[in-house]
Scaffold this motif. Structure first.
Motif, PDB file in Angstrom:
ATOM      1  N   MET A  58       0.859 -28.426 -27.366  1.00 40.24           N
ATOM      2  CA  MET A  58       1.895 -27.595 -26.772  1.00 40.24           C
ATOM      3  C   MET A  58       1.390 -26.161 -26.584  1.00 40.24           C
ATOM      4  N   LYS A  59       0.653 -25.675 -27.578  1.00 36.52           N
ATOM      5  CA  LYS A  59       0.158 -24.303 -27.518  1.00 36.52           C
ATOM      6  C   LYS A  59      -0.754 -24.103 -26.303  1.00 36.52           C
ATOM      7  N   ASP A  60      -1.572 -25.114 -25.992  1.00 32.79           N
ATOM      8  CA  ASP A  60      -2.476 -25.016 -24.842  1.00 32.79           C
ATOM      9  C   ASP A  60      -1.696 -24.922 -23.538  1.00 32.79           C
ATOM     10  N   GLN A  61      -0.607 -25.685 -23.425  1.00 38.64           N
ATOM     11  CA  GLN A  61       0.231 -25.629 -22.227  1.00 38.64           C
ATOM     12  C   GLN A  61       0.853 -24.241 -22.078  1.00 38.64           C
ATOM     13  N   LEU A  62       1.299 -23.674 -23.173  1.00 42.28           N
ATOM     14  CA  LEU A  62       1.902 -22.347 -23.140  1.00 42.28           C
ATOM     15  C   LEU A  62       0.877 -21.277 -22.759  1.00 42.28           C
ATOM     16  N   LYS A  63      -0.327 -21.386 -23.321  1.00 46.51           N
ATOM     17  CA  LYS A  63      -1.383 -20.430 -22.989  1.00 46.51           C
ATOM     18  C   LYS A  63      -1.734 -20.500 -21.510  1.00 46.51           C
ATOM     19  N   LYS A  64      -1.815 -21.712 -20.984  1.00 46.87           N
ATOM     20  CA  LYS A  64      -2.138 -21.900 -19.574  1.00 46.87           C
ATOM     21  C   LYS A  64      -1.053 -21.279 -18.685  1.00 46.87           C
ATOM     22  N   ILE A 122      14.456 -26.605 -29.815  1.00 39.61           N
ATOM     23  CA  ILE A 122      15.397 -26.818 -30.912  1.00 39.61           C
ATOM     24  C   ILE A 122      15.752 -25.446 -31.481  1.00 39.61           C
ATOM     25  N   ALA A 123      17.008 -25.070 -31.377  1.00 41.93           N
ATOM     26  CA  ALA A 123      17.480 -23.768 -31.852  1.00 41.93           C
ATOM     27  C   ALA A 123      17.623 -23.769 -33.384  1.00 41.93           C
ATOM     28  N   LYS A 124      17.904 -22.595 -33.926  1.00 40.24           N
ATOM     29  CA  LYS A 124      18.055 -22.451 -35.380  1.00 40.24           C
ATOM     30  C   LYS A 124      19.128 -23.368 -35.959  1.00 40.24           C
ATOM     31  N   LYS A 136      17.927 -25.665 -23.318  1.00 37.34           N
ATOM     32  CA  LYS A 136      16.949 -25.520 -22.247  1.00 37.34           C
ATOM     33  C   LYS A 136      16.892 -24.040 -21.905  1.00 37.34           C
ATOM     34  N   ARG A 137      15.694 -23.502 -21.846  1.00 38.98           N
ATOM     35  CA  ARG A 137      15.517 -22.083 -21.544  1.00 38.98           C
ATOM     36  C   ARG A 137      14.508 -21.916 -20.417  1.00 38.98           C
ATOM     37  N   ARG A 138      14.750 -20.936 -19.568  1.00 38.72           N
ATOM     38  CA  ARG A 138      13.783 -20.548 -18.534  1.00 38.72           C
ATOM     39  C   ARG A 138      13.155 -19.254 -19.031  1.00 38.72           C
ATOM     40  N   ILE A 139      11.819 -19.273 -19.183  1.00 33.57           N
ATOM     41  CA  ILE A 139      11.137 -18.139 -19.796  1.00 33.57           C
ATOM     42  C   ILE A 139       9.887 -17.739 -19.020  1.00 33.57           C
ATOM     43  N   LYS A 140       9.457 -16.509 -19.277  1.00 35.86           N
ATOM     44  CA  LYS A 140       8.152 -16.022 -18.836  1.00 35.86           C
ATOM     45  C   LYS A 140       7.462 -15.491 -20.084  1.00 35.86           C
ATOM     46  N   ILE A 185       6.719 -22.176 -31.799  1.00 36.27           N
ATOM     47  CA  ILE A 185       6.026 -23.151 -30.952  1.00 36.27           C
ATOM     48  C   ILE A 185       6.318 -24.584 -31.411  1.00 36.27           C
ATOM     49  N   ASP A 186       6.436 -24.800 -32.710  1.00 36.07           N
ATOM     50  CA  ASP A 186       6.730 -26.141 -33.233  1.00 36.07           C
ATOM     51  C   ASP A 186       8.104 -26.644 -32.792  1.00 36.07           C
ATOM     52  N   ASN A 187       9.001 -25.743 -32.413  1.00 39.84           N
ATOM     53  CA  ASN A 187      10.346 -26.136 -31.981  1.00 39.84           C
ATOM     54  C   ASN A 187      10.439 -26.371 -30.471  1.00 39.84           C
ATOM     55  N   ILE A 188       9.359 -26.121 -29.757  1.00 40.06           N
ATOM     56  CA  ILE A 188       9.336 -26.383 -28.316  1.00 40.06           C
ATOM     57  C   ILE A 188       8.969 -27.845 -28.114  1.00 40.06           C
ATOM     58  N   LEU A 189       9.885 -28.587 -27.523  1.00 42.10           N
ATOM     59  CA  LEU A 189       9.690 -30.032 -27.352  1.00 42.10           C
ATOM     60  C   LEU A 189       9.018 -30.391 -26.039  1.00 42.10           C
ATOM     61  N   ALA A 190       9.274 -29.606 -24.985  1.00 42.25           N
ATOM     62  CA  ALA A 190       8.714 -29.909 -23.674  1.00 42.25           C
ATOM     63  C   ALA A 190       8.578 -28.629 -22.865  1.00 42.25           C
ATOM     64  N   VAL A 191       7.598 -28.635 -21.959  1.00 39.35           N
ATOM     65  CA  VAL A 191       7.344 -27.499 -21.071  1.00 39.35           C
ATOM     66  C   VAL A 191       7.280 -28.029 -19.651  1.00 39.35           C
ATOM     67  N   TYR A 192       8.039 -27.391 -18.751  1.00 36.96           N
ATOM     68  CA  TYR A 192       8.052 -27.785 -17.342  1.00 36.96           C
ATOM     69  C   TYR A 192       7.798 -26.551 -16.488  1.00 36.96           C
ATOM     70  N   PRO A 193       6.844 -26.604 -15.554  1.00 37.20           N
ATOM     71  CA  PRO A 193       6.665 -25.455 -14.652  1.00 37.20           C
ATOM     72  C   PRO A 193       7.838 -25.356 -13.686  1.00 37.20           C
ATOM     73  N   VAL A 194       8.227 -24.136 -13.366  1.00 37.87           N
ATOM     74  CA  VAL A 194       9.286 -23.913 -12.383  1.00 37.87           C
ATOM     75  C   VAL A 194       8.610 -23.795 -11.024  1.00 37.87           C
ATOM     76  N   ILE A 195       8.976 -24.673 -10.124  1.00 36.12           N
ATOM     77  CA  ILE A 195       8.384 -24.691  -8.794  1.00 36.12           C
ATOM     78  C   ILE A 195       9.390 -24.092  -7.821  1.00 36.12           C
ATOM     79  N   SER A 196       8.962 -23.023  -7.173  1.00 35.27           N
ATOM     80  CA  SER A 196       9.840 -22.338  -6.231  1.00 35.27           C
ATOM     81  C   SER A 196       9.976 -23.153  -4.950  1.00 35.27           C
ATOM     82  N   LYS A 197      11.197 -23.468  -4.565  1.00 38.39           N
ATOM     83  CA  LYS A 197      11.450 -24.211  -3.340  1.00 38.39           C
ATOM     84  C   LYS A 197      11.504 -23.285  -2.128  1.00 38.39           C
TER      85      LYS A 197
END
Length: 74
Positions: A1-7, A20-22, A28-32, A56-68
């Protein structure tokens, strides 16, 4: 997961994450990403309109946002 975030950070991408929140709820969050340090990622959260720190351990999935909208200004 960390590698995906770094990329995503290196490419200055906006991403959606499943997190997963506290309180153990799923969100679901949209982040930069701003910074990755140790086991946390600091990012601007478009959902909350504020800078947030995510475990980072609480991040379950990462999806790129693709601008339409890209390519429409011809």
């Amino acid at each position: 997961m960390k590698d995906q975030l770094k990329k995503a950070m290196q490419h200055n991408q906006i991403i959606d994450i499943m997190y997963i929140a506290k309180d153990n709820s799923f969100t679901k969050r949209r982040i930069k990403l701003i910074k990755i340090a140790g086991d946390t990622a600091q990012a601007y959260c478009f959902t909350r309109h504020a800078k947030r720190t995510f475990k980072i351990d609480n991040i379950l999935a990462v999806y790129p946002v693709i601008s339409k909208a890209s390519g429409l200004n011809a």
